[in-house]
Design a protein around this motif. Sequence first.
Motif, PDB file in Angstrom:
ATOM      1  N   PRO A   1     -17.125  -5.492   5.563  1.00 60.32           N
ATOM      2  CA  PRO A   1     -16.386  -4.893   6.686  1.00 60.32           C
ATOM      3  C   PRO A   1     -15.957  -5.950   7.699  1.00 60.32           C
ATOM      4  O   PRO A   1     -16.734  -6.828   8.071  1.00 60.32           O
ATOM      5  N   GLY A   2     -14.708  -5.867   8.119  1.00 57.72           N
ATOM      6  CA  GLY A   2     -14.184  -6.804   9.106  1.00 57.72           C
ATOM      7  C   GLY A   2     -13.522  -8.034   8.526  1.00 57.72           C
ATOM      8  O   GLY A   2     -12.870  -8.788   9.262  1.00 57.72           O
ATOM      9  N   ASP A   3     -13.671  -8.277   7.239  1.00 54.89           N
ATOM     10  CA  ASP A   3     -13.005  -9.426   6.618  1.00 54.89           C
ATOM     11  C   ASP A   3     -11.486  -9.256   6.661  1.00 54.89           C
ATOM     12  O   ASP A   3     -10.973  -8.132   6.688  1.00 54.89           O
ATOM     13  N   HIS A   4     -10.792 -10.383   6.631  1.00 50.91           N
ATOM     14  CA  HIS A   4      -9.329 -10.348   6.603  1.00 50.91           C
ATOM     15  C   HIS A   4      -8.842 -10.706   5.209  1.00 50.91           C
ATOM     16  O   HIS A   4      -9.189 -11.754   4.652  1.00 50.91           O
ATOM     17  N   VAL A   5      -8.011  -9.831   4.629  1.00 52.64           N
ATOM     18  CA  VAL A   5      -7.473  -9.993   3.286  1.00 52.64           C
ATOM     19  C   VAL A   5      -5.954  -9.886   3.346  1.00 52.64           C
ATOM     20  O   VAL A   5      -5.409  -9.047   4.072  1.00 52.64           O
ATOM     21  N   ILE A   6      -5.280 -10.732   2.585  1.00 47.58           N
ATOM     22  CA  ILE A   6      -3.830 -10.649   2.419  1.00 47.58           C
ATOM     23  C   ILE A   6      -3.565 -10.281   0.967  1.00 47.58           C
ATOM     24  O   ILE A   6      -4.094 -10.925   0.055  1.00 47.58           O
ATOM     25  N   SER A   7      -2.752  -9.254   0.747  1.00 44.69           N
ATOM     26  CA  SER A   7      -2.484  -8.811  -0.612  1.00 44.69           C
ATOM     27  C   SER A   7      -0.988  -8.680  -0.861  1.00 44.69           C
ATOM     28  O   SER A   7      -0.269  -8.081  -0.053  1.00 44.69           O
ATOM     29  N   GLU A   8      -0.551  -9.242  -1.970  1.00 44.35           N
ATOM     30  CA  GLU A   8       0.822  -9.031  -2.433  1.00 44.35           C
ATOM     31  C   GLU A   8       1.068  -7.528  -2.556  1.00 44.35           C
ATOM     32  O   GLU A   8       0.199  -6.780  -3.010  1.00 44.35           O
ATOM     33  N   TYR A   9       2.303  -7.111  -2.180  1.00 46.66           N
ATOM     34  CA  TYR A   9       2.569  -5.671  -2.129  1.00 46.66           C
ATOM     35  C   TYR A   9       4.055  -5.391  -2.336  1.00 46.66           C
ATOM     36  O   TYR A   9       4.891  -6.057  -1.738  1.00 46.66           O
ATOM     37  N   PRO A  10       4.394  -4.408  -3.166  1.00 43.94           N
ATOM     38  CA  PRO A  10       3.498  -3.667  -4.040  1.00 43.94           C
ATOM     39  C   PRO A  10       2.986  -4.542  -5.183  1.00 43.94           C
ATOM     40  O   PRO A  10       3.655  -5.476  -5.617  1.00 43.94           O
ATOM     41  N   SER A  11       1.817  -4.177  -5.681  1.00 44.26           N
ATOM     42  CA  SER A  11       1.248  -4.800  -6.866  1.00 44.26           C
ATOM     43  C   SER A  11       0.207  -3.831  -7.400  1.00 44.26           C
ATOM     44  O   SER A  11       0.223  -2.648  -7.041  1.00 44.26           O
ATOM     45  N   TYR A  12      -0.696  -4.314  -8.219  1.00 42.89           N
ATOM     46  CA  TYR A  12      -1.720  -3.436  -8.762  1.00 42.89           C
ATOM     47  C   TYR A  12      -2.593  -2.935  -7.616  1.00 42.89           C
ATOM     48  O   TYR A  12      -3.121  -3.723  -6.833  1.00 42.89           O
ATOM     49  N   GLN A  13      -2.749  -1.629  -7.517  1.00 43.40           N
ATOM     50  CA  GLN A  13      -3.283  -0.992  -6.312  1.00 43.40           C
ATOM     51  C   GLN A  13      -4.698  -1.422  -5.966  1.00 43.40           C
ATOM     52  O   GLN A  13      -5.100  -1.383  -4.791  1.00 43.40           O
TER      53      GLN A  13
END
Length: 372
Positions: free
Chosen positions: A103-115
């Motif tokens: 909890p509280g971590d920062h994540v960057i995710s390509e979007y859209p991509s595999y959900q």
Amino acid sequence: MKIAEFGVESWLNRWEKSAQYDISQSSISALTLQELFTITKTDPQQFIDQIFQSPMNYGWIEGSPQFKQQVCQLYDHVHPQQVLQTNGATGANYLALYSLIEPGDHVISEYPSYQQMFDIPKSLGAKVDLWHIHESHNWYPSIQELKQLVRPDTKLICLNNANNPTGTLLKRDFLEQVVQIAKSVHAYVLVDEVYLPLDEPENFVSIVDLYNDGIATNSLSKSYSFPGVRIGWIVANEQLSDQFRKYRDYTMICGGVINDLLATYILENRYQIWERNRKLVLNNLQIFQQWLEQEPRVSCVLPQAVSTSCIKLDIPIATKDFCLNLLQQTGVLLVPGECFDLPGHARLGYCTDEATLKAGLTRLSQFLRQYD
């Protein structure tokens, strides 16, 4: 813990078995065991004898030494201790996210991509920033946008290479820029690498061959045409692999004796399988491209010989409604873009068998004529 419905899986679970012409899938036409042994020119009795003589205990918990050695050969400098067998790439992705994100971590995710790549971190309490891909740039994300999204406390960057549903492949020079940004804040980079460009597989580069803190997941489901074996793997540096081992014990004891034997055999004979699949993909891609040239209501940024594509539909109704009507009236199955937050689009799996592809495309065109 709350999590969003898995759009594409929910749609396929509901509709795929009722389809007569399934051109929705992102894998390459599945092989039978008979076809596998025909391709490899091997007497299956030897393999059957091996199964009959193997005790049906838990087997090798992390994957057999033979399996691990075959996986190592897919990378430049990976040794068996870095390889963990999983329940497909979905199991590998979940293991990485479950092991790393708090909890509280920062994540960057390509979007859209595999959900999985953005909704699992959200469900674990992370702050997830979406790194958008752009149709106007051939479904590539922007490095400048990544620089704006990254923070000193960014823990993980998630990618899907090639992308599902668009089929866009991120090249080495682009990934090297991602790595430099990740290094600047000591972030991990997780890449789901299930789609191999079969026109030039030797030019594909894995994140673990570029970055010590890279994490690669893969499986036999897509480029190997064996989703039914349900075997995948995760590869990372030794420290991360040891961390994953601890969490893996809570999610997966083993892959099964028979599955491990079959997975090892598939990997041992991967070049024959890739050659079969290369011919299928390139042939079907040509059929698909020719169809696009003649179909005025459909356009597409073509993938690079990977097994998924994202078409854009020029229609006056929501694509989800269109896809449901299409299925019910013609038996043709697509995945509506709403499952990927891409309204107006649909995933078209052109790597089914040729007869199904041609029949599905013909019926799709006929159905589209009502909007002319």
